[in-house]
Design a protein around this motif. Structure first.
Motif, PDB file in Angstrom:
ATOM      1  N   PRO A 243      -2.533 -21.774   0.212  1.00  0.00           N
ATOM      2  CA  PRO A 243      -1.651 -22.717   0.372  1.00  0.00           C
ATOM      3  C   PRO A 243      -0.860 -23.070   1.053  1.00  0.00           C
ATOM      4  O   PRO A 243      -0.372 -24.559   2.224  1.00  0.00           O
ATOM      5  N   SER A 244      -0.095 -21.768   1.500  1.00  0.00           N
ATOM      6  CA  SER A 244       0.665 -22.129   2.496  1.00  0.00           C
ATOM      7  C   SER A 244       0.349 -22.310   4.293  1.00  0.00           C
ATOM      8  O   SER A 244       0.484 -22.959   4.208  1.00  0.00           O
ATOM      9  N   ALA A 245      -0.537 -21.188   4.012  1.00  0.00           N
ATOM     10  CA  ALA A 245      -1.125 -21.602   5.552  1.00  0.00           C
ATOM     11  C   ALA A 245      -1.778 -23.126   6.262  1.00  0.00           C
ATOM     12  O   ALA A 245      -1.617 -23.780   6.477  1.00  0.00           O
ATOM     13  N   HIS A 246      -2.282 -23.384   4.865  1.00  0.00           N
ATOM     14  CA  HIS A 246      -3.123 -25.390   4.735  1.00  0.00           C
ATOM     15  C   HIS A 246      -2.026 -25.832   5.016  1.00  0.00           C
ATOM     16  O   HIS A 246      -1.994 -26.844   6.112  1.00  0.00           O
ATOM     17  N   ARG A 247      -1.262 -26.040   4.496  1.00  0.00           N
ATOM     18  CA  ARG A 247       0.314 -26.709   4.426  1.00  0.00           C
ATOM     19  C   ARG A 247       0.168 -26.789   6.010  1.00  0.00           C
ATOM     20  O   ARG A 247       0.331 -27.675   6.713  1.00  0.00           O
ATOM     21  N   LEU A 248       0.542 -25.707   6.909  1.00  0.00           N
ATOM     22  CA  LEU A 248       1.408 -25.536   7.804  1.00  0.00           C
ATOM     23  C   LEU A 248       0.342 -25.571   9.282  1.00  0.00           C
ATOM     24  O   LEU A 248       1.017 -26.158   9.973  1.00  0.00           O
ATOM     25  N   MET A 249      -1.197 -26.132   9.195  1.00  0.00           N
ATOM     26  CA  MET A 249      -2.076 -26.780   9.809  1.00  0.00           C
ATOM     27  C   MET A 249      -2.981 -27.689   9.872  1.00  0.00           C
ATOM     28  O   MET A 249      -3.660 -28.157   9.854  1.00  0.00           O
ATOM     29  N   ARG A 250      -1.709 -28.186   8.462  1.00  0.00           N
ATOM     30  CA  ARG A 250      -2.676 -29.352   8.353  1.00  0.00           C
ATOM     31  C   ARG A 250      -3.303 -30.306   9.245  1.00  0.00           C
ATOM     32  O   ARG A 250      -3.655 -31.278   9.114  1.00  0.00           O
ATOM     33  N   SER A 251      -1.637 -30.688  10.478  1.00  0.00           N
ATOM     34  CA  SER A 251      -2.158 -31.617  11.348  1.00  0.00           C
ATOM     35  C   SER A 251      -3.570 -31.526  11.920  1.00  0.00           C
ATOM     36  O   SER A 251      -3.862 -32.239  12.632  1.00  0.00           O
ATOM     37  N   LYS A 252      -3.683 -30.582  12.294  1.00  0.00           N
ATOM     38  CA  LYS A 252      -4.603 -29.290  13.043  1.00  0.00           C
ATOM     39  C   LYS A 252      -6.197 -29.434  12.363  1.00  0.00           C
ATOM     40  O   LYS A 252      -7.118 -30.134  13.116  1.00  0.00           O
ATOM     41  N   PHE A 253      -6.354 -29.485  11.679  1.00  0.00           N
ATOM     42  CA  PHE A 253      -7.043 -29.516  10.507  1.00  0.00           C
ATOM     43  C   PHE A 253      -8.051 -30.347   9.032  1.00  0.00           C
ATOM     44  O   PHE A 253      -8.743 -30.108   8.621  1.00  0.00           O
ATOM     45  N   GLY A 254      -6.640 -30.555   8.737  1.00  0.00           N
ATOM     46  CA  GLY A 254      -6.964 -31.831   7.671  1.00  0.00           C
ATOM     47  C   GLY A 254      -6.468 -31.424   6.425  1.00  0.00           C
ATOM     48  O   GLY A 254      -6.107 -30.186   6.116  1.00  0.00           O
ATOM     49  N   ARG A 255      -6.981 -31.821   5.407  1.00  0.00           N
ATOM     50  CA  ARG A 255      -6.784 -31.754   4.322  1.00  0.00           C
ATOM     51  C   ARG A 255      -7.077 -30.528   3.412  1.00  0.00           C
ATOM     52  O   ARG A 255      -8.560 -30.261   3.835  1.00  0.00           O
ATOM     53  N   THR A 256      -6.702 -30.093   2.433  1.00  0.00           N
ATOM     54  CA  THR A 256      -7.883 -28.930   1.928  1.00  0.00           C
ATOM     55  C   THR A 256      -8.621 -29.600   1.617  1.00  0.00           C
ATOM     56  O   THR A 256      -8.796 -31.121   0.729  1.00  0.00           O
ATOM     57  N   ILE A 257      -9.946 -28.656   0.785  1.00  0.00           N
ATOM     58  CA  ILE A 257     -11.258 -29.520   1.026  1.00  0.00           C
ATOM     59  C   ILE A 257     -11.378 -27.829  -0.360  1.00  0.00           C
ATOM     60  O   ILE A 257     -11.281 -26.501  -0.047  1.00  0.00           O
ATOM     61  N   HIS A 258     -11.511 -28.695  -1.881  1.00  0.00           N
ATOM     62  CA  HIS A 258     -12.990 -28.028  -2.742  1.00  0.00           C
ATOM     63  C   HIS A 258     -13.857 -28.356  -2.851  1.00  0.00           C
ATOM     64  O   HIS A 258     -13.973 -29.697  -2.957  1.00  0.00           O
ATOM     65  N   ALA A 259     -14.477 -27.022  -3.126  1.00  0.00           N
ATOM     66  CA  ALA A 259     -15.822 -27.938  -3.834  1.00  0.00           C
ATOM     67  C   ALA A 259     -16.528 -27.348  -4.310  1.00  0.00           C
ATOM     68  O   ALA A 259     -16.065 -25.852  -4.392  1.00  0.00           O
ATOM     69  N   GLU A 260     -17.692 -27.432  -4.771  1.00  0.00           N
ATOM     70  CA  GLU A 260     -18.311 -26.755  -6.164  1.00  0.00           C
ATOM     71  C   GLU A 260     -20.004 -26.154  -5.311  1.00  0.00           C
ATOM     72  O   GLU A 260     -20.944 -27.339  -4.262  1.00  0.00           O
ATOM     73  N   LEU A 261     -20.276 -25.121  -5.348  1.00  0.00           N
ATOM     74  CA  LEU A 261     -21.176 -24.438  -5.224  1.00  0.00           C
ATOM     75  C   LEU A 261     -22.578 -24.724  -6.191  1.00  0.00           C
ATOM     76  O   LEU A 261     -21.955 -23.421  -7.253  1.00  0.00           O
ATOM     77  N   THR A 262     -23.469 -24.729  -6.378  1.00  0.00           N
ATOM     78  CA  THR A 262     -25.008 -25.002  -7.598  1.00  0.00           C
ATOM     79  C   THR A 262     -25.584 -24.194  -7.063  1.00  0.00           C
ATOM     80  O   THR A 262     -26.829 -24.773  -5.545  1.00  0.00           O
ATOM     81  N   PRO A 263     -25.956 -22.715  -7.451  1.00  0.00           N
ATOM     82  CA  PRO A 263     -26.910 -21.748  -7.023  1.00  0.00           C
ATOM     83  C   PRO A 263     -28.323 -22.755  -7.275  1.00  0.00           C
ATOM     84  O   PRO A 263     -28.844 -23.609  -8.541  1.00  0.00           O
ATOM     85  N   LEU A 264     -29.488 -22.841  -6.202  1.00  0.00           N
ATOM     86  CA  LEU A 264     -31.183 -22.895  -6.917  1.00  0.00           C
ATOM     87  C   LEU A 264     -31.973 -21.957  -6.905  1.00  0.00           C
ATOM     88  O   LEU A 264     -33.092 -22.549  -6.306  1.00  0.00           O
ATOM     89  N   SER A 265     -31.702 -21.067  -7.781  1.00  0.00           N
ATOM     90  CA  SER A 265     -32.451 -19.721  -7.703  1.00  0.00           C
ATOM     91  C   SER A 265     -33.527 -20.400  -8.864  1.00  0.00           C
ATOM     92  O   SER A 265     -33.223 -20.742  -9.089  1.00  0.00           O
ATOM     93  N   GLU A 266     -34.854 -19.402  -8.183  1.00  0.00           N
ATOM     94  CA  GLU A 266     -35.578 -19.842  -9.337  1.00  0.00           C
ATOM     95  C   GLU A 266     -35.630 -19.210 -10.765  1.00  0.00           C
ATOM     96  O   GLU A 266     -36.154 -19.615 -11.691  1.00  0.00           O
ATOM     97  N   SER A 267     -34.426 -18.429 -11.371  1.00  0.00           N
ATOM     98  CA  SER A 267     -34.435 -17.367 -11.703  1.00  0.00           C
ATOM     99  C   SER A 267     -33.709 -18.533 -13.333  1.00  0.00           C
ATOM    100  O   SER A 267     -33.315 -17.690 -14.218  1.00  0.00           O
ATOM    101  N   TRP A 268     -32.768 -19.243 -12.181  1.00  0.00           N
ATOM    102  CA  TRP A 268     -32.193 -20.326 -13.052  1.00  0.00           C
ATOM    103  C   TRP A 268     -32.471 -21.733 -13.174  1.00  0.00           C
ATOM    104  O   TRP A 268     -33.278 -22.542 -13.096  1.00  0.00           O
ATOM    105  N   SER A 269     -33.217 -21.805 -14.959  1.00  0.00           N
ATOM    106  CA  SER A 269     -33.485 -23.282 -15.240  1.00  0.00           C
ATOM    107  C   SER A 269     -32.856 -24.037 -16.623  1.00  0.00           C
ATOM    108  O   SER A 269     -31.983 -23.374 -16.904  1.00  0.00           O
TER     109      SER A 269
END
Length: 269
Positions: A243-269
């Motif tokens: 979080p500290s690094a993101h605040r320092l670099m926000r002007s160059k790289f923009g705000r922090t993004i959080h993302a959800e990852l869902t597996p598409l494995s055939e083993s999950w139904s």
């Protein structure tokens, strides 16, 4: 585990942090200036025993403070005892002119070495994750509960893959990670949310097979949930450093993004 009200949670953390800090500070005081401490508390000064008081006070304080950020009781206890016993060992070396023997210092040092090895083994057993982890209801994500880093592969317009390492946290049938708004992988995800992911080293070297998945960028309450889960699993890395690094670099790289990852494995139904 029962959830506390916000005031109760603040009280618990504040009292633990305050007592831990004061206890550790008293320990340092005893170690640095034992005569001053003896005068303050009104007891006669004996350098070695006051040094030992400092060692054990410091160990207790460190244990309390680590307990605020580490979820594993055994690792926390081992780390606190290593601190206390190692300082105790140093005390025996420093205070040889007033008593004791070199043999005592060697024995204490051997105990610290044995405990350090035990701590390292416990870390390995925990996948080097000392924070709080969730539970995977998706069997595909079960191996990632204590996984620290994944290699995330996103795809350019022409289908060419590009990979980078990210920290991952699992909760239920979803995983979460964070990045910068203007990161290349985030721009690719906006165009094409299909990804591949697999376990890796911190530098991104694969340590297992890649699996198909889909990513969704988060906002609002879901965004805050992802941030909280990452902070709980990685108290220092994602609670302080990132979080500290993101605040320092926000002007160059923009705000922090959080993302959800869902597996598409055939083993999950």
């Amino acid at each position: 585990m029962n959830r506390l009200s916000k005031p109760a949670q603040i009280y618990l953390i504040t009292v633990t942090a305050a007592v831990g800090t004061v206890t550790a500070a008293i320990g340092i005081w005893c170690l640095v200036d034992p005569n001053s401490f003896a005068d303050a508390v009104g007891f006669g000064a004996h350098r070695h025993f006051l040094h030992d008081v400092g060692a054990f006070q410091l160990g207790l304080g460190v244990t309390l403070l680590l307990a605020l950020i580490w979820a594993d009781a055994l690792a926390t206890a081992l780390a606190g005892f290593v601190v206390a016993n190692t300082v105790h060992t140093v005390n025996h070396v420093v205070d040889l002119d007033v008593g004791g023997s070199a043999a005592q210092a060697w024995v204490l040092g051997a105990v610290s070495a044995a405990l350090v090895l035990a701590f390292v083994l416990r870390l390995r057993q925990l996948g080097n994750v000392l924070g709080t982890v969730g539970t995977a209801t998706n069997p595909t994500l079960a191996p990632f509960v204590r996984q620290k880093t994944i290699r995330l592969t996103t795809f350019r317009k022409d289908g060419t893959p590009g990979s980078s390492p990210v920290s991952i946290v699992v909760e239920g049938d979803r995983a979460y990670f964070r990045s910068f708004e203007r990161a290349v992988k985030v721009r690719r995800i906006r165009r094409n949310p299909s990804v591949e992911f697999g376990p890796s080293t911190a530098s991104g070297k694969p340590t297992g097979p890649a699996l198909p998945g889909r990513v969704r960028l988060l906002e609002g309450a879901e965004y805050q949930k992802a941030a909280r889960l990452l902070r709980q699993k990685y108290p220092f890395l994602h609670g302080v450093l990132v979080p500290s690094a993101h605040r320092l670099m926000r002007s160059k790289f923009g705000r922090t993004i959080h993302a959800e990852l869902t597996p598409l494995s055939e083993s999950w139904s």
